[in-house]
Design an enzyme around this catalytic site. Structure first.
Site, PDB file in Angstrom:
ATOM      1  N   LYS A 111     -28.930   0.183  -1.208  1.00  0.00           N
ATOM      2  CA  LYS A 111     -28.326  -0.744  -2.174  1.00  0.00           C
ATOM      3  C   LYS A 111     -26.895  -1.130  -1.792  1.00  0.00           C
ATOM      4  O   LYS A 111     -26.395  -2.167  -2.222  1.00  0.00           O
ATOM      5  CB  LYS A 111     -28.404  -0.163  -3.571  1.00  0.00           C
ATOM      6  CG  LYS A 111     -29.868  -0.074  -4.005  1.00  0.00           C
ATOM      7  CD  LYS A 111     -30.088   0.319  -5.409  1.00  0.00           C
ATOM      8  CE  LYS A 111     -31.529   0.149  -5.835  1.00  0.00           C
ATOM      9  NZ  LYS A 111     -32.467   1.136  -5.230  1.00  0.00           N
TER      10      LYS A 111
HETATM   11  C1  PLP Z   1     -33.806   1.011  -5.184  1.00  0.00           C
HETATM   12  C2  PLP Z   1     -34.533   1.913  -4.248  1.00  0.00           C
HETATM   13  C3  PLP Z   1     -35.855   1.637  -3.818  1.00  0.00           C
HETATM   14  C4  PLP Z   1     -36.659   0.466  -4.349  1.00  0.00           C
HETATM   15  O1  PLP Z   1     -36.200  -0.769  -3.909  1.00  0.00           O
HETATM   16  P1  PLP Z   1     -36.672  -2.119  -4.617  1.00  0.00           P
HETATM   17  O2  PLP Z   1     -35.879  -3.200  -4.012  1.00  0.00           O
HETATM   18  O3  PLP Z   1     -36.354  -1.925  -6.084  1.00  0.00           O
HETATM   19  O4  PLP Z   1     -38.139  -2.259  -4.399  1.00  0.00           O
HETATM   20  C5  PLP Z   1     -36.422   2.487  -2.883  1.00  0.00           C
HETATM   21  N1  PLP Z   1     -35.766   3.564  -2.414  1.00  0.00           N
HETATM   22  C6  PLP Z   1     -34.517   3.865  -2.820  1.00  0.00           C
HETATM   23  C7  PLP Z   1     -33.853   5.073  -2.273  1.00  0.00           C
HETATM   24  C8  PLP Z   1     -33.845   3.058  -3.742  1.00  0.00           C
HETATM   25  O5  PLP Z   1     -32.595   3.363  -4.129  1.00  0.00           O
END
Ligand code: PLP
Length: 464
Positions: A112
Site C-alpha cells: 500500500k
Molecule cells: C491490502 C492488501 C491486500 C489486498 O489488496 P487489494 O488491492 O485490496 O486486493 C493483500 N495483501 C496485503 C498484505 C494487503 O495489505
C-alpha cells in the site's frame, strides 16, 4: 484525461477532482474514459530504466493537464526514495521460471506504500495550488491506516484521522500507526470492531455537515490514484523478465481487487500479460465468481491473512464495467439486482473475464504449509498473503514456459502468528528503519463506538 463513473450517470471529472472524491454521486467508481495505450516498441525502449522514470512514463498520461510534468517527476522521485531498495520493487526467484515481486520495501512494509506515498504528495500539491484544506477520515484493520498516515504526515493541508478497532489490530500494526507523531495525525481506537469503524466512516461521508464545509477525502482503495500507482510495477516486473517480447503471468493476493485490477489495466495499456490469478483466502466470493460464475455473499471469515478478509470487493465493479461493455446504466441495473439476489451474470460476459483470469482459494492450514514449503525449498520467508499468492500461482498456472510472478504484498514481520504456526522455526525481524519500533512513543485516543463523539473529536482537533 477525463474520468467517468461506472454507473453512467455522474458527470465526468478531471484528475484533480477524482483525487479529491470518493464514490461518484451515482454510487459508481471513477475510471479513465479511455486508457493510454503504449506500443510494443515504446515499452521495449523502457527496459533497464530506473523505477522512477518508468513510473513517470506509465502514469503521466493519467495526470496530464492537471499536474505539470516537472512537479510530477519530483513527486515520484520523493515517493520512491523512501523505499529501502534501490530497485523499489525487486524480483526474487523461487523456482524455475517462478518469482515473487517484493512490494514491501516501503516505510510500512506492505504494497500500500506504493500508492499512499504518492497519494499524500499528490494531495499536498493539488491542495496547495487550490489553497484548500481537507480532512482524511479512514478506517483500518491494519495495513491501510499505517500506509495512509505515513503518506500524509507531511501534508500541510491535510489532517488525517484513522479509526482502528481497539485491541483488535496486531502490535506491529498499531505501533506503525500510533508512533507517527505529527501535528496533523490523529489515531482513534474505537471500542468496537472493524465493521463499526468502517460504518462510521461511511456515515461521515454520507453526511459531512459536521465539518461545516471542509471536504472529507477517502484514502481507501476506491481512490483512483491508488490504482494508478499500482500499474507501474507490473511493467517493471515484465521488463525485467524479457517483456514485452515475452509475456508474463501474475498471481495476486486479493481483497478489494485494487491490486489485481491494476494488472488488468497494465495489460489493456499494451503490456503482454498471459494470465492473472486471483488468489483469495477463505473469503472466496471472487474465486467462486471467476471459477463458476457464482457471485454470492457469505459471512465474513477471520483468517491468518487479515488484509484479505473482505466480503465485498469494491474495485471489482471496475472490471464489471468493462464486462458490461462500459454501459454504466446496464451495470447499475446489475449491481442493484445483486443487492437483492446474488448469482450469475450472462455467460458470454463471464467467459470474457475467464480468458485472462483464473482463481484459487487457500485456507489457513494450507497457507502455513506453503510458508514452510517455500522456506524449506529456498530459505526465503514469505508472509501469509504472499503464501496464498504462491499457492494459487502453482495451482492455476496454464503454461510453465511463461514466467509466473506472485506479488509479495507484505513483509512477514507484520504477520508473526502465521509465521509461527507454519513451523519454520525462525522469527522474522523488523528491517533497520523500524528496528526501534517497540521503543517509540505511542499516541492515540480511545473513543466509544459512537459517531457523534468521533465527530466532536475530529472537529476539535482538525487544524483549520
Ligand atoms: C491490502 C492488501 C491486500 C489486498 O489488496 P487489494 O488491492 O485490496 O486486493 C493483500 N495483501 C496485503 C498484505 C494487503 O495489505
Amino acid at each position: 484525461m477525463k474520468y467517468i463513473s461506472t454507473r453512467g450517470s455522474a458527470p465526468a471529472l478531471g484528475f484533480e477532482d477524482v483525487l479529491l472524491t470518493g464514490l461518484a454521486p451515482d454510487g459508481g467508481l471513477y475510471v479513465p474514459e479511455t486508457l493510454p495505450r503504449f506500443t510494443q516498441e515504446e515499452i521495449a525502449s523502457w527496459a533497464g530504466l530506473p523505477y522512477t522514470i518508468l513510473a513517470f512514463n506509465v502514469m503521466y498520461p493519467f495526470v496530464e493537464g492537471s499536474i505539470p510534468e516537472n512537479d510530477f517527476r519530483l513527486m515520484i522521485d520523493e515517493t520512491y526514495a523512501v523505499f529501502d531498495h534501490t530497485a523499489v520493487a525487486p524480483l526474487v526467484q523461487l523456482d524455475q521460471n517462478e518469482w515473487v515481486l517484493e512490494l514491501f520495501r516501503g516505510p510500512t512494509l506492505a504494497f500500500k506504500d506504493f500508492a499512499l506515498q504518492l497519494l499524500g504528495r499528490l494531495l499536498d500539491h493539488v491542495l496547495k495550488k487550490r489553497n484548500e484544506r481537507v480532512v482524511i477520515l479512514g478506517a483500518t484493520s491494519g495495513d491501510t491506516g499505517s500506509a495512509a498516515i505515513e503518506g500524509c504526515k507531511h501534508c500541510d493541508n491535510v489532517d488525517i484521522f484513522i479509526l482502528h478497532p481497539h485491541n483488535r489490530v496486531s502490535d506491529v500494526q498499531r505501533k506503525q500507526m500510533t508512533t507517527v507523531l505529527g501535528d496533523n495525525v490523529f489515531n482513534i481506537a474505537i471500542e468496537g470492531n472493524f465493521d463499526d469503524c468502517q460504518q462510521m466512516v461511511k456515515d461521515s461521508f454520507n453526511d459531512q455537515s459536521f465539518l461545516s464545509g471542509t471536504r472529507l477525502v477517502a484514502v481507501n482503495s476506491i481512490n483512483w490514484a491508488r490504482i494508478m500507482a499500482q500499474i507501474v510495477y507490473y511493467f517493471s516486473a515484465s521488463l525485467s523478465l524479457g517483456g514485452p517480447s515475452r509475456s508474463v503471468s501474475f498471481s495476486v493476493p486479493t481483497g478489494n481487487f485494487g491490486d489485481i485490477f491494476a494488472g488488468y489495466l497494465a495489460r489493456n495499456m499494451g503490456l503482454p500479460i498471459n494470465q492473472l490469478v486471483v488468489a483469495t483466502n477463505k473469503n472466496d466470493i471472487l474465486h467462486r465468481f471467476i471459477s463458476q460464475n457464482d457471485y454470492k455473499l457469505e459471512g465474513l471469515h477471520h483468517t491468518l491473512s487479515p488484509s484479505m478478509d473482505i466480503m465485498v470487493s469494491s474495485n471489482f465493479e471496475r472490471l464489471m464495467f468493462d464486462l458490461y461493455g462500459r454501459d454504466g446504466l446496464a451495470l447499475a441495473g446489475q449491481m442493484e439486482a445483486w443487492k437483492k439476489q446474488s448469482g450469475a451474470i450472462e455467460e458470454y460476459r463471464w467467459l470474457a473475464a475467464r480468458k485472462l483470469f483464473d482463481s484459487c482459494s487457500v485456507n489457513d492450514d494450507r497457507t502455513c504449509e506453503v510458508i514452510k514449503e517455500v522456506f524449506d525449498q529456498t530459505e526465503y520467508l514469505i508472509d501469509p498473503h504472499t503464501a496464498i499468492g504462491v499457492e494459487a500461482a502453482r495451482i492455476c498456472r496454464r503454461d510453465g514456459s511463461i514466467p509466473m510472478v506472485t506479488l509479495a504484498t507484505a513483509h512477514p514481520v507484520k504477520f508473526p502468528e502465521a509465521v509461527e504456526k507454519s513451523g519454520v522455526g525462525i522469527t522474522p525481524e523488523l528491517p533497520h528503519h523500524l528496528a526501534d519500533l517497540y521503543e517509540r512513543k505511542e499516541s492515540y485516543e480511545v473513543l466509544p463506538n459512537n459517531l457523534s463523539e468521533v465527530h466532536a473529536y475530529v472537529v476539535k482537533h482538525r487544524r483549520s
